[in-house]
Scaffold this motif. Structure first.
Motif, PDB file in Angstrom:
ATOM      1  N   ILE A 158      15.201  -8.136  12.930  1.00 52.89           N
ATOM      2  CA  ILE A 158      14.347  -8.709  11.881  1.00 52.89           C
ATOM      3  C   ILE A 158      14.854  -8.286  10.506  1.00 52.89           C
ATOM      4  CG2 ILE A 158      12.019  -8.669  10.881  1.00 52.89           C
ATOM      5  CD1 ILE A 158      10.945  -8.432  13.767  1.00 52.89           C
ATOM      6  N   LEU A 159      15.256  -7.031  10.374  1.00 53.20           N
ATOM      7  CA  LEU A 159      15.800  -6.572   9.093  1.00 53.20           C
ATOM      8  C   LEU A 159      17.005  -7.417   8.691  1.00 53.20           C
ATOM      9  CD1 LEU A 159      15.721  -2.663   9.488  1.00 53.20           C
ATOM     10  CD2 LEU A 159      13.956  -4.161   8.540  1.00 53.20           C
ATOM     11  N   LEU A 160      17.925  -7.618   9.615  1.00 52.46           N
ATOM     12  CA  LEU A 160      19.131  -8.383   9.310  1.00 52.46           C
ATOM     13  C   LEU A 160      18.811  -9.851   9.068  1.00 52.46           C
ATOM     14  CD1 LEU A 160      21.627  -6.789  11.854  1.00 52.46           C
ATOM     15  CD2 LEU A 160      21.548  -6.447   9.372  1.00 52.46           C
TER      16      LEU A 160
ATOM     17  N   VAL B 176      27.207  -0.061   8.241  1.00 53.63           N
ATOM     18  CA  VAL B 176      25.803  -0.462   8.364  1.00 53.63           C
ATOM     19  C   VAL B 176      25.459  -0.836   9.804  1.00 53.63           C
ATOM     20  CG1 VAL B 176      24.133  -2.275   7.775  1.00 53.63           C
ATOM     21  CG2 VAL B 176      25.444  -1.158   5.967  1.00 53.63           C
ATOM     22  N   MET B 177      26.256  -1.697  10.402  1.00 56.15           N
ATOM     23  CA  MET B 177      25.958  -2.124  11.769  1.00 56.15           C
ATOM     24  C   MET B 177      26.047  -0.962  12.750  1.00 56.15           C
ATOM     25  SD  MET B 177      24.990  -5.234  11.749  1.00 56.15           S
ATOM     26  CE  MET B 177      25.089  -5.634  13.485  1.00 56.15           C
TER      27      MET B 177
ATOM     28  N   TRP C 204      25.271   2.127  12.245  1.00 54.84           N
ATOM     29  CA  TRP C 204      24.038   2.905  12.162  1.00 54.84           C
ATOM     30  C   TRP C 204      22.864   2.165  12.797  1.00 54.84           C
ATOM     31  CZ3 TRP C 204      23.560   7.773  11.797  1.00 54.84           C
ATOM     32  CH2 TRP C 204      24.470   8.534  11.075  1.00 54.84           C
ATOM     33  N   LEU C 205      22.806   0.855  12.630  1.00 52.51           N
ATOM     34  CA  LEU C 205      21.712   0.092  13.234  1.00 52.51           C
ATOM     35  C   LEU C 205      21.794   0.149  14.759  1.00 52.51           C
ATOM     36  CD1 LEU C 205      21.489  -3.060  10.917  1.00 52.51           C
ATOM     37  CD2 LEU C 205      20.057  -1.013  10.887  1.00 52.51           C
ATOM     38  N   PHE C 206      22.998   0.050  15.284  1.00 55.83           N
ATOM     39  CA  PHE C 206      23.164   0.170  16.731  1.00 55.83           C
ATOM     40  C   PHE C 206      22.848   1.593  17.193  1.00 55.83           C
ATOM     41  CE2 PHE C 206      25.548  -3.827  16.477  1.00 55.83           C
ATOM     42  CZ  PHE C 206      25.139  -4.452  17.638  1.00 55.83           C
ATOM     43  N   TRP C 207      23.259   2.579  16.401  1.00 53.93           N
ATOM     44  CA  TRP C 207      22.953   3.974  16.753  1.00 53.93           C
ATOM     45  C   TRP C 207      21.448   4.186  16.804  1.00 53.93           C
ATOM     46  CZ3 TRP C 207      20.368   7.917  14.075  1.00 53.93           C
ATOM     47  CH2 TRP C 207      20.473   9.194  14.648  1.00 53.93           C
ATOM     48  N   GLN C 208      20.762   3.701  15.795  1.00 59.31           N
ATOM     49  CA  GLN C 208      19.306   3.893  15.766  1.00 59.31           C
ATOM     50  C   GLN C 208      18.636   3.215  16.954  1.00 59.31           C
ATOM     51  OE1 GLN C 208      16.490   1.574  15.079  1.00 59.31           O
ATOM     52  NE2 GLN C 208      15.400   3.416  15.730  1.00 59.31           N
ATOM     53  N   ALA C 209      19.072   2.018  17.285  1.00 59.03           N
ATOM     54  CA  ALA C 209      18.438   1.273  18.383  1.00 59.03           C
ATOM     55  C   ALA C 209      18.698   1.920  19.739  1.00 59.03           C
ATOM     56  CB  ALA C 209      18.933  -0.166  18.384  1.00 59.03           C
ATOM     57  N   SER C 210      19.849   2.561  19.882  1.00 58.98           N
ATOM     58  CA  SER C 210      20.206   3.130  21.180  1.00 58.98           C
ATOM     59  C   SER C 210      19.876   4.617  21.299  1.00 58.98           C
ATOM     60  CB  SER C 210      21.698   2.936  21.455  1.00 58.98           C
ATOM     61  OG  SER C 210      22.479   3.612  20.475  1.00 58.98           O
ATOM     62  N   ASP C 211      19.736   5.299  20.166  1.00 56.64           N
ATOM     63  CA  ASP C 211      19.453   6.732  20.201  1.00 56.64           C
ATOM     64  C   ASP C 211      17.976   6.969  20.492  1.00 56.64           C
ATOM     65  OD1 ASP C 211      20.335   9.603  19.402  1.00 56.64           O
ATOM     66  OD2 ASP C 211      18.492   9.247  18.265  1.00 56.64           O
ATOM     67  N   THR C 212      17.705   7.823  21.467  1.00 50.55           N
ATOM     68  CA  THR C 212      16.305   8.073  21.847  1.00 50.55           C
ATOM     69  C   THR C 212      15.785   9.392  21.287  1.00 50.55           C
ATOM     70  OG1 THR C 212      16.996   9.166  23.893  1.00 50.55           O
ATOM     71  CG2 THR C 212      16.582   6.789  23.988  1.00 50.55           C
ATOM     72  N   GLY C 213      16.630  10.122  20.569  1.00 54.45           N
ATOM     73  CA  GLY C 213      16.259  11.475  20.184  1.00 54.45           C
ATOM     74  C   GLY C 213      15.058  11.601  19.278  1.00 54.45           C
TER      75      GLY C 213
ATOM     76  N   VAL D 111      21.555   3.087  -1.272  1.00 54.18           N
ATOM     77  CA  VAL D 111      20.677   2.786  -0.141  1.00 54.18           C
ATOM     78  C   VAL D 111      21.147   1.511   0.553  1.00 54.18           C
ATOM     79  CG1 VAL D 111      18.333   2.094   0.507  1.00 54.18           C
ATOM     80  CG2 VAL D 111      18.678   3.916  -1.159  1.00 54.18           C
ATOM     81  N   SER D 112      21.108   1.528   1.860  1.00 52.50           N
ATOM     82  CA  SER D 112      21.407   0.333   2.643  1.00 52.50           C
ATOM     83  C   SER D 112      20.296   0.131   3.664  1.00 52.50           C
ATOM     84  CB  SER D 112      22.753   0.464   3.357  1.00 52.50           C
ATOM     85  OG  SER D 112      22.645   1.386   4.430  1.00 52.50           O
ATOM     86  N   VAL D 113      20.382  -0.971   4.385  1.00 51.48           N
ATOM     87  CA  VAL D 113      19.393  -1.233   5.425  1.00 51.48           C
ATOM     88  C   VAL D 113      19.478  -0.182   6.530  1.00 51.48           C
ATOM     89  CG1 VAL D 113      20.853  -2.795   6.788  1.00 51.48           C
ATOM     90  CG2 VAL D 113      18.369  -3.070   6.832  1.00 51.48           C
ATOM     91  N   ALA D 114      20.614   0.486   6.648  1.00 54.74           N
ATOM     92  CA  ALA D 114      20.730   1.572   7.626  1.00 54.74           C
ATOM     93  C   ALA D 114      19.774   2.705   7.293  1.00 54.74           C
ATOM     94  CB  ALA D 114      22.177   2.088   7.658  1.00 54.74           C
ATOM     95  N   ASP D 115      19.676   3.059   6.013  1.00 57.41           N
ATOM     96  CA  ASP D 115      18.740   4.103   5.598  1.00 57.41           C
ATOM     97  C   ASP D 115      17.304   3.697   5.904  1.00 57.41           C
ATOM     98  OD1 ASP D 115      20.515   6.090   3.983  1.00 57.41           O
ATOM     99  OD2 ASP D 115      21.063   4.115   3.200  1.00 57.41           O
ATOM    100  N   ILE D 116      16.980   2.441   5.642  1.00 61.33           N
ATOM    101  CA  ILE D 116      15.628   1.952   5.898  1.00 61.33           C
ATOM    102  C   ILE D 116      15.298   2.049   7.385  1.00 61.33           C
ATOM    103  CG2 ILE D 116      14.233  -0.166   5.943  1.00 61.33           C
ATOM    104  CD1 ILE D 116      15.535  -0.895   3.241  1.00 61.33           C
TER     105      ILE D 116
END
Length: 222
Positions: A74-76, A99-100, A102-111, A165-170
């Motif tokens: 949705i962000l993208l 940017v991408m 980090w977005l993939f990292w956030q979506a896959s990281d469960t920590g 700031v990028s969408v990755a930070d958000i």
């Protein structure tokens, strides 16, 4: 456009932050539709017809016949709208080689979510569920590992992808929006905390946080 959401989940907070960032430049005319998670409305037939995954947020752009699920998608999607791309200050949010990643990292990281701090210490108490929460050793280990990744990068960069700031930070920082209220153990990550402090000083962050706090307050007084 219609956004099906529940404003204080971490995934919904990502979209709220981006909306707040965009608002001074553009009115996207997004109408919010509240899905009551406590009542399990996300599992009801009407909502499953919109998103068979049974998850929020969901963005529906009826004018273009498009439905977008998954918060980072949705962000993208919003940043890819022609009217958004026409504004240089907004177009740059999705630019950058990392940017991408980090977005993939956030979506896959469960920590970060796996620690359960936000859900158990922020959301549940306002549903009237009061229970002590301490992550187990495995959960805390995953949380710490994720924070260590961020700490290492932010020791070298002002923001995740550089000086702006990028969408990755958000996307990533939304998970920490209520870090103080949730008592997240961040004392060992000074660069991560400094990054959050910089974001918290931004007017768009404060606007999104205020709306989330107001929503929680309304839940508490019902």
């Amino acid at each position: 456009m219609q956004l099906y959401t529940y404003p204080v989940t971490t995934n919904a907070l990502k979209v709220a932050l981006l909306e707040a960032y965009i608002k001074p430049f553009l009115d996207l005319g997004i109408e919010q539709r509240l899905i009551q998670l406590k009542k399990r409305e996300q599992s009801q037939a009407d909502f499953l017809a919109i998103n068979p995954k049974g998850k929020i947020p969901v963005l529906v752009n009826a004018a273009r016949g498009e439905t977008v699920t998954e918060s980072n998608a949705i962000l993208l999607y919003l940043l890819g709208l022609p009217q958004v791309q026409a504004v240089p200050e907004l177009a740059k949010l999705s630019q950058g080689s990392n940017v991408m990643s980090w977005l993939f990292w956030q979506a896959s990281d469960t920590g970060i979510d796996r620690g359960g701090y936000h859900f158990n210490r922020v959301l549940l108490p306002h549903w009237g569920v009061n229970r002590a929460h301490e992550p187990d050793e495995e959960q805390l280990g995953k949380f710490s590992k994720s924070c260590q990744v961020l700490e290492q990068v932010l020791a070298q960069n002002t923001y995740l992808c550089g000086d702006d700031v990028s969408v990755a930070d958000i996307s990533v920082a939304a998970l920490f929006m209520f870090h103080q209220e949730a008592g997240m153990p961040l004392d060992n990550y000074p660069h991560l905390v400094a990054w959050l402090t910089r974001l918290e000083a931004r007017s768009w962050w404060r606007s999104a946080k205020d709306e989330a706090v107001d929503f929680i307050g309304d839940l508490t007084h019902r």
